[in-house]
Design a protein around this motif. Sequence first.
Motif, PDB file in Angstrom:
ATOM      1  N   VAL A   9       6.079  19.190  29.042  1.00 19.43           N
ATOM      2  CA  VAL A   9       5.040  20.090  29.406  1.00 19.43           C
ATOM      3  C   VAL A   9       3.678  19.511  29.098  1.00 19.43           C
ATOM      4  CG1 VAL A   9       3.752  22.374  28.608  1.00 19.43           C
ATOM      5  CG2 VAL A   9       6.111  22.423  28.745  1.00 19.43           C
ATOM      6  N   VAL A  10       2.657  19.199  29.833  1.00 22.07           N
ATOM      7  CA  VAL A  10       1.382  18.312  29.641  1.00 22.07           C
ATOM      8  C   VAL A  10       0.533  19.493  28.921  1.00 22.07           C
ATOM      9  CG1 VAL A  10      -0.472  16.826  30.555  1.00 22.07           C
ATOM     10  CG2 VAL A  10       2.064  16.817  31.494  1.00 22.07           C
ATOM     11  N   LEU A  11      -0.112  19.094  27.848  1.00 19.20           N
ATOM     12  CA  LEU A  11      -1.187  20.185  27.249  1.00 19.20           C
ATOM     13  C   LEU A  11      -2.497  19.561  27.562  1.00 19.20           C
ATOM     14  CD1 LEU A  11       1.074  20.009  23.730  1.00 19.20           C
ATOM     15  CD2 LEU A  11       0.963  21.916  25.473  1.00 19.20           C
ATOM     16  N   PRO A  12      -3.230  20.481  27.645  1.00 25.25           N
ATOM     17  CA  PRO A  12      -4.614  20.287  27.904  1.00 25.25           C
ATOM     18  C   PRO A  12      -5.492  19.498  26.631  1.00 25.25           C
ATOM     19  CG  PRO A  12      -4.390  22.760  27.968  1.00 25.25           C
ATOM     20  CD  PRO A  12      -3.182  22.046  27.685  1.00 25.25           C
ATOM     21  N   ALA A  13      -6.515  19.066  26.669  1.00 23.72           N
ATOM     22  CA  ALA A  13      -7.074  18.360  25.594  1.00 23.72           C
ATOM     23  C   ALA A  13      -7.468  19.288  24.739  1.00 23.72           C
ATOM     24  CB  ALA A  13      -8.382  17.582  26.076  1.00 23.72           C
TER      25      ALA A  13
ATOM     26  N   GLU B 274      -4.131  14.938  34.907  1.00 19.35           N
ATOM     27  CA  GLU B 274      -5.215  15.287  35.897  1.00 19.35           C
ATOM     28  C   GLU B 274      -5.445  16.689  35.996  1.00 19.35           C
ATOM     29  OE1 GLU B 274      -6.094  13.027  39.467  1.00 19.35           O
ATOM     30  OE2 GLU B 274      -5.402  11.077  38.656  1.00 19.35           O
ATOM     31  N   GLU B 275      -4.197  17.371  36.418  1.00 17.94           N
ATOM     32  CA  GLU B 275      -4.171  18.642  36.365  1.00 17.94           C
ATOM     33  C   GLU B 275      -4.462  19.541  35.494  1.00 17.94           C
ATOM     34  OE1 GLU B 275      -1.180  22.434  38.016  1.00 17.94           O
ATOM     35  OE2 GLU B 275      -0.770  20.224  38.507  1.00 17.94           O
TER      36      GLU B 275
ATOM     37  N   ALA C 219      -0.880   7.526  27.950  1.00 15.36           N
ATOM     38  CA  ALA C 219      -1.982   6.831  28.410  1.00 15.36           C
ATOM     39  C   ALA C 219      -3.064   7.325  29.122  1.00 15.36           C
ATOM     40  CB  ALA C 219      -1.273   5.766  29.585  1.00 15.36           C
ATOM     41  N   ALA C 220      -3.082   8.681  29.387  1.00 11.70           N
ATOM     42  CA  ALA C 220      -4.304   9.425  30.177  1.00 11.70           C
ATOM     43  C   ALA C 220      -5.186  10.154  29.040  1.00 11.70           C
ATOM     44  CB  ALA C 220      -3.736  10.425  31.482  1.00 11.70           C
ATOM     45  N   GLY C 221      -4.562  10.071  27.927  1.00 13.17           N
ATOM     46  CA  GLY C 221      -5.378  10.344  26.852  1.00 13.17           C
ATOM     47  C   GLY C 221      -5.023  11.839  26.531  1.00 13.17           C
TER      48      GLY C 221
END
Length: 168
Positions: A164-168, A119-120, A147-149
Amino acid sequence: MTDTTPGTKGTDTLTRLEQEGEIAADYLEGLLDIADLDGDIDMDVEADRAAVSIISEATSRDLQKLVGREGEVLEALQELTRLAVHRETGDRSRLMLDIAGFRARKREQLTEIGAKAAEEAKGTGQPVRLDPMTPFERKVVHDAVAAAGLRSESEGEEPQRRVVVLPA
């Protein structure tokens, strides 16, 4: 002779994983006897790996000794159990061990962390770097992010490896 009938590979894998679970259960029952701890062994196959849980009707404080601080003893017992399976089968095991529901609770917490980080990243458009985690923890977070895409990757070297979560 190996069965080459179409469609039996999945059955062979299931049988092998069930065998791993049986070996692990025998090993863990012996360990519980030595430690004079009460616990029931539950076996399953989850996500193409054997999953063994030690549960108890008695106070979970008894089994907490086998979990340790932040799951450190649990991790060590999992490795010893995998070695016991390897000794019997000759194959490397990816068996997952849970004691007193520790991993199940941890999985829920990590899924929430992964979802919040996704989300962040979506909201800010910036990569989100999480604290260092164990391989198990990173896998759960990667699954939650997917799962959050979004996509995620691991960076760094053990024991400081992080998601590390990458933005779309």
